[in-house]
Design a protein around this motif. Structure first.
Motif, PDB file in Angstrom:
ATOM      1  N   SER A  30       0.824  -1.210   0.000  1.00  0.00           N
ATOM      2  CA  SER A  30       0.000   0.000   0.000  1.00  0.00           C
ATOM      3  C   SER A  30       0.858   1.260   0.000  1.00  0.00           C
ATOM      4  O   SER A  30       0.602   2.209  -0.741  1.00  0.00           O
ATOM      5  N   LEU A  52       4.046   1.564  -0.978  1.00  0.00           N
ATOM      6  CA  LEU A  52       4.747   1.659  -2.272  1.00  0.00           C
ATOM      7  C   LEU A  52       3.804   2.112  -3.384  1.00  0.00           C
ATOM      8  O   LEU A  52       4.177   2.923  -4.236  1.00  0.00           O
ATOM      9  N   PHE A  53       2.597   1.607  -3.377  1.00  0.00           N
ATOM     10  CA  PHE A  53       1.625   2.001  -4.398  1.00  0.00           C
ATOM     11  C   PHE A  53       1.275   3.485  -4.276  1.00  0.00           C
ATOM     12  O   PHE A  53       1.212   4.191  -5.289  1.00  0.00           O
ATOM     13  N   ILE A  84       3.152   5.882  -2.998  1.00  0.00           N
ATOM     14  CA  ILE A  84       4.324   6.643  -3.455  1.00  0.00           C
ATOM     15  C   ILE A  84       4.406   6.644  -4.976  1.00  0.00           C
ATOM     16  O   ILE A  84       4.668   7.674  -5.607  1.00  0.00           O
ATOM     17  N   TRP A  85       4.167   5.491  -5.596  1.00  0.00           N
ATOM     18  CA  TRP A  85       4.205   5.372  -7.056  1.00  0.00           C
ATOM     19  C   TRP A  85       3.155   6.278  -7.702  1.00  0.00           C
ATOM     20  O   TRP A  85       3.440   6.982  -8.667  1.00  0.00           O
ATOM     21  N   VAL A  86       1.939   6.298  -7.167  1.00  0.00           N
ATOM     22  CA  VAL A  86       0.871   7.154  -7.708  1.00  0.00           C
ATOM     23  C   VAL A  86       1.240   8.621  -7.564  1.00  0.00           C
ATOM     24  O   VAL A  86       1.073   9.412  -8.503  1.00  0.00           O
ATOM     25  N   LEU A  92       4.216   9.965  -7.413  1.00  0.00           N
ATOM     26  CA  LEU A  92       5.277  10.290  -8.371  1.00  0.00           C
ATOM     27  C   LEU A  92       4.730  10.448  -9.785  1.00  0.00           C
ATOM     28  O   LEU A  92       5.083  11.388 -10.497  1.00  0.00           O
ATOM     29  N   TRP A  93       3.871   9.526 -10.230  1.00  0.00           N
ATOM     30  CA  TRP A  93       3.331   9.607 -11.583  1.00  0.00           C
ATOM     31  C   TRP A  93       2.414  10.813 -11.757  1.00  0.00           C
ATOM     32  O   TRP A  93       2.418  11.453 -12.812  1.00  0.00           O
ATOM     33  N   ASN A 121       2.772  13.611 -10.168  1.00  0.00           N
ATOM     34  CA  ASN A 121       3.726  14.713 -10.227  1.00  0.00           C
ATOM     35  C   ASN A 121       4.355  14.826 -11.614  1.00  0.00           C
ATOM     36  O   ASN A 121       4.432  15.913 -12.189  1.00  0.00           O
TER      37      ASN A 121
END
Length: 134
Positions: A12, A14-15, A17-19, A21-22, A24
């Motif tokens: 959760s 990591l997901f 953080i990934w969202v 970043l994308w 951004n």
């Protein structure tokens, strides 16, 4: 001391953080590279309007004219359409086939153009017209 963190929590975090970043990266590209206005224009148009915007109004108007004017199953060749516009034209005019020495010549942005053995078939304006062999 043993740390017991579940895989769900790790996934959760990591997901999320990934969202972040994308989102951004997407917002930064849209605003920094001035794509936001282009996407707004494309979202507000129908399919024909989107094609007109991406092909360019003059080329798209000419291709629509050619598609409506060419007899079914006829072959054509192009003059004045180059590079990416050439590929777009071939794609748009399908199922008509582009061949060298074709029965029809599609002349784009060439106001004074003649070719031996071809005569004017239909004209959109002085620099965009179709010639027919024969």
């Amino acid at each position: 001391m043993k740390i017991n963190i579940g895989y769900r929590k790790i996934f959760s975090v990591l997901f999320i953080i990934w969202v972040i970043l994308w989102v951004n990266f997407t917002i930064r590209d849209l605003t920094k590279k001035k794509y936001l206005k282009e996407y707004a224009v494309l979202l507000s148009r129908d399919t024909t309007g989107k094609a007109s915007y991406t092909y360019g109004d003059n080329l798209f108007e000419f291709l629509r004219f050619c598609k409506a004017s060419l007899p079914e199953g006829s072959s054509y060749d192009t003059v004045g359409i180059t590079d990416l516009d050439f590929r777009r034209a071939v794609y748009y005019l399908y199922p008509h086939v582009r061949v060298d020495g074709a029965a029809y010549l599609l002349i784009f942005d060439k106001p004074v153009f003649t070719r031996p053995g071809y005569a004017l078939f239909k004209e959109l304006d002085q620099s965009r017209f179709i010639m027919k062999r024969g």
